[in-house]
Design a protein around this motif. Structure first.
Motif, PDB file in Angstrom:
ATOM      1  N   LYS A  27      -2.994   9.351  -5.924  1.00  0.00           N
ATOM      2  CA  LYS A  27      -1.778   8.779  -5.347  1.00  0.00           C
ATOM      3  C   LYS A  27      -1.661   9.114  -3.867  1.00  0.00           C
ATOM      4  O   LYS A  27      -1.255   8.271  -3.053  1.00  0.00           O
ATOM      5  N   ASP A  29       2.529   8.905 -10.648  1.00  0.00           N
ATOM      6  CA  ASP A  29       1.215   8.584 -11.211  1.00  0.00           C
ATOM      7  C   ASP A  29       1.143   7.130 -11.653  1.00  0.00           C
ATOM      8  O   ASP A  29       0.060   6.663 -12.037  1.00  0.00           O
ATOM      9  N   ASP A  70      -5.717   0.475 -10.524  1.00  0.00           N
ATOM     10  CA  ASP A  70      -4.900   1.699 -10.468  1.00  0.00           C
ATOM     11  C   ASP A  70      -3.529   1.486 -11.078  1.00  0.00           C
ATOM     12  O   ASP A  70      -2.501   1.695 -10.445  1.00  0.00           O
ATOM     13  N   THR A 124      -2.887   6.798 -12.206  1.00  0.00           N
ATOM     14  CA  THR A 124      -3.910   7.600 -11.540  1.00  0.00           C
ATOM     15  C   THR A 124      -5.094   7.875 -12.460  1.00  0.00           C
ATOM     16  O   THR A 124      -6.246   7.877 -12.018  1.00  0.00           O
TER      17      THR A 124
END
Length: 409
Positions: A185, A223, A303, A306
Motif C-alpha cells: 500500500k 489493505d 491489487d 495487498t
C-alpha cells in the motif's frame, strides 16, 4: 499456436470519472471506446472485433455493438471477473492471427459506487431500517443454480473474508507480517500522489496501514482497494496496421509477446491457499515471450487487496514462494527506488478499481510505461518489457488469472 508478435495494443484509455452519478453504464462503455479510438487515431468504422465481459449491459456484445454502431465480424464475451480484459487482449491476438478480425475493441465499465450511494440514499429516505436512518444495502441475490452455494453460503464467503483467509494462511506458513503487506500500500500511495485522478493521493506509512481499522483479520482498511465507477478501453490491431499508426503518431509499438490464462478452484476440497492461478498462467506467458521474470522492468499487478499483489509476485516468479513479504519491504515496489516498480498509477489500492474489475487499468498503465507516457515522477527509464496480471474471482475459492507480457519495439 504462439501469439508472440501477432498483435499490438494501439489504443488505451481510462475514464477520468470515479463516481458516475449522471452517466449510465452503457454511456461509460461508449466514452471509453471513444477515448481509445482517439488515442489510436482510428474511427469506429475501423473496428471489426469487439470484446466485453459481464459488466456490459443487456446482451453484452450485441447490445454494445448496436449502441456504438459497430459493424463486426468477430465478438467475444469471455467472463472471468476482473481478469477478463487481460484475457480479452490474448483472445483478440488469437482472433487476429486466425484472420477473424483486424482491429479489436475491448471495453470495461460500471458504476457500483454511484449505485451504492443511490441505494443507501433511497433506503434512508424510505426509513427502511425502522429508525429513519441508514438501512443495510440490499445485495444482488446469488445465482440459485450455483452448485457451491449450499456448501459455502452458510459460512459467509464475503470477498474480504476470502482474501483474509489467504493472507492468514500465508502468515502461518511463511511468517509474513501485516507490516510487510503494508509496504504494498505504501508503494501504491507513493505513485498515486502524482496522479491527479487517483481517489487516494495521500502518501501513507506502514504504521498508517496497520493502524487503520481491521476489516477482516489480518486485512486492514488500507489493505483494501477503492470502489470506483468509470472504466477503460483497449484497441488491439494487426501488426501491419499498428506500424502504419506508429509512423503517423510517432509512438513506439506495444507488441503482445506472451499470454497465459488459467483457473483455480476448490478442486473437490483439495485446496492449497498458498498459491494462485498465476502460478499456471505466468509460466505459460513467459515461455511464449521467451523471457524470464528478471527481464520485466515494470509490473501491473491486480491489487484488490495487498495480499493479492504479494501472491502474484511469488507465483509469477519475481521471488520464491514464501519470500514475498521480504521482497516488497523497504520500497522495493516504488518506481525510482525499488527493483520492481508496480502500479505506477496508484493501482486499485489508491487510484481506480472501475466496476470492481481492475484488469483493464493494469494493461492501460503498462501501455503508458512502454510508450514513455507515465507521469515523469514514476516513469521507468527506457521501459522495454512490461507485465500485466489479473485475478478475477476470489483467491480462497475460485478465480481465473490472466498474464500478459508486452514489449516496446
Amino acid at each position: 499456436m504462439s501469439l508472440n508478435g501477432t498483435a499490438c495494443i494501439v489504443g488505451a484509455y481510462e475514464h477520468p470519472t470515479r463516481k458516475a452519478d449522471n452517466l449510465s453504464v452503457v454511456r461509460l462503455h461508449a466514452d471509453v471506446a471513444k477515448g481509445a479510438l482517439e488515442d489510436a487515431g482510428l474511427t469506429k468504422n475501423d473496428i471489426d472485433g469487439y470484446f466485453c465481459a459481464g459488466d456490459a449491459p443487456g446482451l453484452g456484445t450485441t447490445t454494445m455493438a448496436e449502441y456504438l454502431g459497430l459493424k463486426l465480424r468477430h465478438v467475444d464475451s469471455t467472463e472471468c471477473g476482473g481478469s477478463a480484459p487481460i484475457l480479452h487482449v490474448a483472445h483478440a491476438a488469437a482472433a487476429i492471427a486466425a484472420g477473424r478480425c483486424n482491429v479489436a475493441l475491448i471495453t470495461l465499465a460500471g458504476r457500483p459506487r454511484a449505485q451504492m450511494a443511490a441505494a443507501q440514499a433511497a433506503a434512508q429516505a424510505a426509513g427502511k431500517d425502522g429508525k429513519g436512518g441508514r438501512a443495510p444495502l440490499a445485495l444482488k441475490p446469488p445465482d440459485p443454480d450455483a452448485p457451491e452455494l449450499a456448501f459455502e453460503l452458510p459460512y459467509g464467503p464475503a470477498t474480504q473474508n476470502l482474501y483474509a483467509l489467504v493472507a492468514k494462511r500465508h502468515m502461518h506458513e511463511f511468517g509474513t507480517t501485516s507490516e510487510q503487506l503494508a509496504w504494498i500500500k505504501v508503494a501504491a500511495s507513493h505513485h498515486a500522489q502524482h496522479n491527479p485522478l487517483a481517489m487516494l493521493r495521500d502518501v501513507v506509512t506502514v504504521q498508517d496501514v496497520v493502524n487503520s481499522p481491521m476489516v477482516s483479520d489480518p486485512l486492514h482498511r488500507l489493505d483494501c482497494c477503492v470502489m470506483s465507477d468509470g472504466g477503460g478501453a483497449l484497441i488491439v490491431a494487426r501488426p501491419e496496421i499498428a506500424r502504419e499508426l506508429s509512423r503517423k503518431n510517432g509512438r513506439p509499438l506495444v507488441m503482445v509477446r506472451g499470454t497465459g490464462e488459467a483457473p483455480k478452484h476448490g478442486m473437490g476440497g483439495q485446496i492449497d491457499l498458498t498459491y494462485s492461478a498465476a502460478a499456471f498462467s505466468g509460466p505459460r506467458a513467459f515461455a511464449e515471450a521467451g523471457i524470464t521474470p528478471a527481464d520485466i522492468q515494470y509490473a501491473s499487478l491486480y491489487d484488490s487487496f495487498t495480499i493479492t499483489v504479494l501472491m502474484q509476485l511469488e507465483d509469477l516468479g519475481f521471488c520464491k514462494k514464501g519470500e514475498g513479504g521480504r521482497f516488497v519491504m523497504d520500497g522495493n515496489l516504488i518506481s525510482g527506488v525499488g527493483k520492481l516498480p508496480f502500479n505506477t498509477d496508484g493501482g486499485g489500492l489508491c487510484n481506480n478499481h472501475p466496476a470492481n474489475r481492475g484488469g483493464v487499468t493494469k494493461v492501460i498503465e503498462a501501455v503508458r510505461q512502454l510508450r514513455g507516457e507515465a507521469h515523469p515522477a514514476v516513469q521507468v527509464p527506457n521501459c522495454t518489457w512490461a507485465l500485466a496480471n489479473g485475478i478475477g474471482g476470489a483467491l480462497a475459492s475460485r478465480h481465473t488469472a490472466g498474464t500478459l507480457i508486452l514489449e516496446r519495439v
